[in-house]
Structure formats: C-alpha cells, structure tokens
Scaffold this motif. Structure first.
Motif, PDB file in Angstrom:
ATOM      1  N   SER A  86       0.131  -3.320   7.305  1.00 13.91           N
ATOM      2  CA  SER A  86       0.245  -1.875   7.497  1.00 13.91           C
ATOM      3  C   SER A  86       1.587  -1.336   7.018  1.00 13.91           C
ATOM      4  CB  SER A  86       0.039  -1.530   8.970  1.00 13.91           C
ATOM      5  OG  SER A  86       1.008  -2.186   9.778  1.00 13.91           O
ATOM      6  N   TRP A  89       1.830  -2.547   1.936  1.00 12.19           N
ATOM      7  CA  TRP A  89       0.585  -2.521   1.190  1.00 12.19           C
ATOM      8  C   TRP A  89       0.762  -3.212  -0.166  1.00 12.19           C
ATOM      9  CZ3 TRP A  89      -3.896   0.938   2.069  1.00 12.19           C
ATOM     10  CH2 TRP A  89      -3.895   1.499   3.352  1.00 12.19           C
ATOM     11  N   TYR A 121      -5.242  -3.668   3.369  1.00 15.56           N
ATOM     12  CA  TYR A 121      -4.093  -2.861   2.954  1.00 15.56           C
ATOM     13  C   TYR A 121      -3.821  -2.978   1.450  1.00 15.56           C
ATOM     14  CZ  TYR A 121      -3.430  -2.485   7.972  1.00 15.56           C
ATOM     15  OH  TYR A 121      -3.629  -2.240   9.308  1.00 15.56           O
ATOM     16  N   GLN A 146      -8.673  -3.914   7.521  1.00 18.29           N
ATOM     17  CA  GLN A 146      -8.084  -2.586   7.619  1.00 18.29           C
ATOM     18  C   GLN A 146      -7.418  -2.202   6.294  1.00 18.29           C
ATOM     19  OE1 GLN A 146      -5.531  -3.371  11.160  1.00 18.29           O
ATOM     20  NE2 GLN A 146      -6.572  -1.603  12.042  1.00 18.29           N
ATOM     21  N   GLY A 147      -7.484  -0.904   5.984  1.00 22.17           N
ATOM     22  CA  GLY A 147      -6.637  -0.347   4.951  1.00 22.17           C
ATOM     23  C   GLY A 147      -7.124  -0.449   3.522  1.00 22.17           C
ATOM     24  N   ASP A 149      -6.868   2.366   0.110  1.00 15.29           N
ATOM     25  CA  ASP A 149      -6.379   3.671  -0.316  1.00 15.29           C
ATOM     26  C   ASP A 149      -6.589   3.803  -1.823  1.00 15.29           C
ATOM     27  OD1 ASP A 149      -4.522   6.103   0.482  1.00 15.29           O
ATOM     28  OD2 ASP A 149      -3.761   5.331  -1.413  1.00 15.29           O
ATOM     29  N   GLY A 199     -10.176   2.502   8.135  1.00 16.24           N
ATOM     30  CA  GLY A 199      -9.027   3.088   7.476  1.00 16.24           C
ATOM     31  C   GLY A 199      -9.161   3.146   5.967  1.00 16.24           C
TER      32      GLY A 199
END
Length: 582
Positions: A86, A89, A121, A146-147, A149, A199
């Motif tokens: 987190s 990344w 991430y 998670q993560g 983007d 996320g």
C-alpha cells in the motif's frame, strides 16, 4: 438481456509464466529506438532494455517502476510479476517527452498487450494499447488481493474476440475483447467479509473500437457469475471516454461498492447479439452508484433490449443519479429480474433520481420508454424513481415489458415532462456563452469573469492558478477560490434544475457548493449568500441538487464550488453536470 459472460485467463496462463530469475528493485527503462539499448544490460536510463524480455523473466520488488520510452512502439506482450504494498506500488508507466508508448499486437485474437497474474498494488499509466485480442488482462486465482490503478490509458482497435469467438486456448472463457479485463473466475470464492480483489481505480481511460471495462467472475463452463458481489469490491471508475464498440462497453459481474462517475459513453457502433444488445451490463452487483455520466446513441441493431444501462439481475442498492440518457434506441435504463438464466433474480432497493432523459426507447422490438421494467416472473425489481426530467418520449416515461405495471413496482414521484433541456455536459464547448453556458472564476466584490483559456487536450476551461471547469468536473485554484458553471436564461418561465454534486477524488480539506440566481442562494434553501453545502474531504456521494425555480429572461443561474477552509485545493476535484429544463 441475458449475457453469458466468461472472461478469464485461467490457471493455464499462470502456469506458462516465465520462470523468475531475479528480483528487480528500483526503476527500469525500455527504449527500443535507442542505439544503446541491450536486454543484457542494467535497464538504466543510459543503458535501457530493448524489449520486454528482461521484465517478463524477472520479478519486481515493491516500489519498483518499469518505464517505457514515449514515442516508442512495442509489438510484444508485457507479462511482469511482483507484489507491491500500500505504501510502495509497482508502476508501469512512461518516460521522456512526446506521445504515449504503444503496446500493440498484430491484429489476431490471441495477441495480448499487458497481462498481470495475482497482482497486488500495481499501477499502469500513460500507455496506448491497440490491435490485440485483449488490452490489460488481470487474472486472479487466489483471494485476498488489494490495489489496482489504471490511469491515462488509451485503448483502441481491440475487438477481435466477440461473443466468445474465436475460442482462446489460453483463456477459454474470454467472451469479448476489452481495454481492461479483471477476471476472478479462476479463484475460489472468498470467505464472508473478504474479497478476491478490492481497491480498483480506473481514471482517464479512452476506449474506441473496443469494449472498455469488464470486471467478471464466471467459472469455466458457467453462463453466469459464480462469484459473490463482494468478490470484487471498492471500485472507482471516473473520466472514461468510450465510443464505438460492437460489444457492450462495460460489464460489472460481480462487483460491490462501485462508483461509476463523470464519464461520457457514446454507445453507437454496437452490433446485434442473439441474447440482446446493451451498452452497459450490470449483474450480481451491490451498493453501486452511477452518477454524472452521459449515456447516448445506443443504435438500433434489430435485436431486443438496445438499452444504455441494463440492470440485469441479482443486484441491490443501485443508485442512478444526475446522468444524461439521450437518443438510445431502447430505454435509457432497463430493470430485469434474471438469475442464472431463470427467474427470481430481483433487483432490489433501486434509486433513480435527478436524471435527464431525452428520446429513449423508440425503436420497435427494443425495451420501450425512457425507463423499462421487466416483471414477468419471480420477484420483480423495486425501488424509487423520483425527480427526473424527460422530453421527447415516443413510448412514454415508464414501460413494463410484461406483467405488472411499472408504476406499481416502483414508487414513482416528482418526475416532470419538459419541452426544452439544457444539459451542461452535452452543451459544453470551447466557446464561452454557447447555449447560454459559461465557465467562470470569482473576481471579488460579487464579480465573476470567464476563465481565460480552453485546453482542448483535456476539454476544460482553465486559469493559470490551476482553477478549471470541464464538461464534468470543476476545481478551485490557488487564487480563484470560487469557480462556477454559469447559465443565462433564454426566456421566462419555470425551470427544473437537476443534478448531483460530489467529490470526484478523496483528500484535500473538502469543498462547499451553492446554486444562486442573480447572486442569491436558491440551494441550499437559506437566503444567506454564504450558506454553502459542505462536501467533506472523503465524500464521494454528495447531494442531489434538484430545484424548481421561476426565472426571467436574462437571469443568471450559477453553480458555485468554493475551496475548503484552509484553501487546500489538492484532492478537491468536484463532479457536477447540472441540467436546466423548461
């Protein structure tokens, strides 16, 4: 419309990933146009790699970056591995000046551009993807991740897989090509209160001649999602420009806690599918918001449905607010109640409020009306439909495809037929004053002035201090602490103002919002000019801004956003696309 989605890259892809030879930590560069590049070199800025070979055969440590040279074109799949955190990344991005680096295929269905397996991430930004069977393909075979983007990605001409054909040996469930596919069909179902991936942020995606975003969880051989809605959670999609796709642009099945906002979706270009045709498909979804979007031009394909937004089945707590639905052959929104190919898949706790509808649901054989509700069997859809405005309704505002009357299934209140609609997102142009709209900053002592510069690259009016007003979003600047979207009434009468205002990004110190007429507040209801509605730093839900107001010709209606108390404008992006109708 029952869509039998099956978008997976499965365990076979993970099994064939390159063996991990080393762990890479730091920043690595790829430049295939440099005479000094070498795949046996360090991958530094002065001695970059030539191809993706080193990246595909090693693993990246948390905080690492893989940067592709702007202006370069790579005809090779990028398949890196690694796990970020987190606070660190892993990033795939660009360096240098010029156009985004291009990753492309040769135009065959088996081509891939970027493939990630079980990532945590990871961020992908500033790349162009084209002419492949799939854009960014993310596969999960385990839970608890998670993560993700994705930002500033341009994807085009990725549509060689359609309706499950041709079948893919590495990915037997891949149904339609898309710019971004996140597939959890190969993962076990998560335990209660957990997910496979949570996320996901997708912002500033342009998709043309390709589907845009598919978040899917269908096991091999199944026709409908086999994962619960919670398996893909906490998804934020904003500033997507999608146009020209023969397949549905978006498929969310399953997803929970979804925000889909501030996006322009031109549905033209779809082709008929035997199970029905839609622009956006929602199934096995809970706690979702579709707000401040434009959904237009779903063409008449000769099949049934032909809707802009298909809320198919097994959904709960879906809110559709502040959007514009226009010129769709079928209904702007349809509610069905299918579950696993049968009946009883209720869509419950729906809310449709403050939207603007124009000329939807006129094509014979489609779902008719501005909003269509199918209620033939099982538990029908239910909820509230309120405070919407609609014009040019060839088959009425509400229709029921079969069974109970639509008005008996939903609580229907305050919806208004209008004759002239002024939707700010549709009438936004590079000319101040066009259709009565201006984009302005406050000059003090009650004065306002037009923002001076139009930036065609990002489609917004700007000032030098960072203040801007775009077709979907507004943000105050360091000196222009108040910015506004302003409309001048063309004639006297009663106008119906509809919309939703909310933060389009978390952070900052919050903002305040206000609607005024000739300098006096009309929303919130207090007459005090300095009475604003506060939007806290983390508030991405916001408030309905629905007002009925008498105006005279020449009256000015201003939608004002004011920076927070400490004037920290970082993270203070606001979404607001009001419509004003007579």
């Amino acid at each position: 419309m029952a869509v039998a989605t099956a978008l997976t890259i499965g365990a076979s892809l993970a099994a064939t990933a390159p063996a991990v030879a080393a762990t890479l930590s730091g920043t690595y560069y790829v430049d295939n146009s440099s005479g000094s590049c070498s795949d046996s070199g360090p991958g530094s800025s002065t001695a970059p790699w030539c191809t993706f070979g080193p990246a595909n055969s090693n693993t990246f440590a948390a905080g690492s970056q893989l940067l592709l040279k702007r202006g370069d074109t790579f005809q090779q799949a990028l398949k890196p591995t690694g796990v970020g955190t987190s606070s660190a990344w892993i990033t795939i991005g660009a360096y240098g000046t010029g156009s985004r680096p291009i990753i492309k295929g040769s135009g065959v269905a088996s081509d891939r551009t970027i493939v990630l397996t079980n990532p945590d991430y990871w961020r992908v930004q500033d790349v162009e993807l084209s002419t492949a069977g799939e854009g960014i393909l993310v596969n999960y075979t385990t839970t608890g991740h998670q993560g993700l983007d994705f930002e500033r990605v341009y994807a085009h001409d990725i549509q060689t897989i359609f309706h499950g054909s041709p079948a893919q040996s590495d990915d037997p469930r891949l149904y339609n090509s898309a710019a971004i596919t996140v597939d959890i069909g190969g993962a076990p179902s998560p335990s209660a209160g957990s997910s496979v991936i949570s996320g996901i942020t997708i912002r500033n995606l342009e998709a043309t001649n390709t589907a845009a975003i598919y978040l899917v969880g269908t096991a091999t051989g199944a026709s409908y999602p086999t994962q619960p809605a919670s398996a893909i959670s906490d998804v934020f999609v904003s500033e997507v420009y999608a146009h020209a796709s023969k397949a549905p642009f978006f498929a969310f099945e399953p997803t929970s806690n979804l925000h889909f906002v501030s996006s322009y979706v031109d549905c033209s270009g779809h082709v008929a599918e035997s199970q029905g045709t839609t622009c956006n498909f929602v199934y096995d979804v809970s706690d979702a918001v579709f707000a401040n979007n434009v959904f237009i031009n779903m063409n008449n394909t000769g099949s049934h449905d032909e809707t802009a937004l298909d809320i198919e089945g097994v959904t709960d707590n879906i809110r559709v607010s502040g959007n514009y639905f226009g010129n769709n052959a079928g209904a702007g929104i349809e509610y069905l109640n299918f579950a696993n190919g049968g009946s009883g898949g209720a869509n419950t706790n729906n809310m449709v409020d403050g939207n603007t509808f124009y000329n939807n649901g006129g094509a014979a054989g489609s779902q008719l009306g501005q909003i269509a509700i199918y209620a033939s069997s099982g538990t029908p859809a239910s909820g509230t439909i309120s405070n919407n405005v609609y014009a040019s309704s060839p088959n009425g505002f509400l229709s029921s495809a079969s069974g109970s009357a639509a008005s008996s299934l939903f609580t229907v209140t305050g919806n208004t037929a209008v004759t002239a609609e002024n939707a700010s997102a549709m009438q936004f142009t590079s000319t101040q004053g066009s259709k009565g709209w201006r984009q302005q900053g406050y000059t003090g002592s009650g004065g306002w002035a037009d923002l001076p510069t139009f930036n065609s690259g990002v489609n917004q009016w700007e000032a030098s201090d960072g203040a801007f007003v775009g077709n979907f979003e507004l943000q105050a600047g360091s000196s222009n602490l108040w910015v506004a979207r302003t409309w001048t009434a063309s004639s006297s009468g009663t106008v119906h103002i509809r919309g939703q205002v909310f933060k389009d990004a978390t952070g900052g110190d919050g903002v305040k919002a206000l609607i005024e007429r000739n300098g006096a507040a009309i929303w919130p209801s207090s007459p005090d000019y300095l009475t604003y509605k506060s939007l806290p730093a983390g508030d991405t839900n916001g408030f309905a801004t629905d007002v009925d107001q008498t105006v005279n010709a020449g009256d000015i209606i201003r939608f004002v956003v004011f920076a927070g108390p400490s004037h920290d404008v970082s993270g203070d992006l606001v979404s607001w696309i009001p419509s004003i109708s007579y």
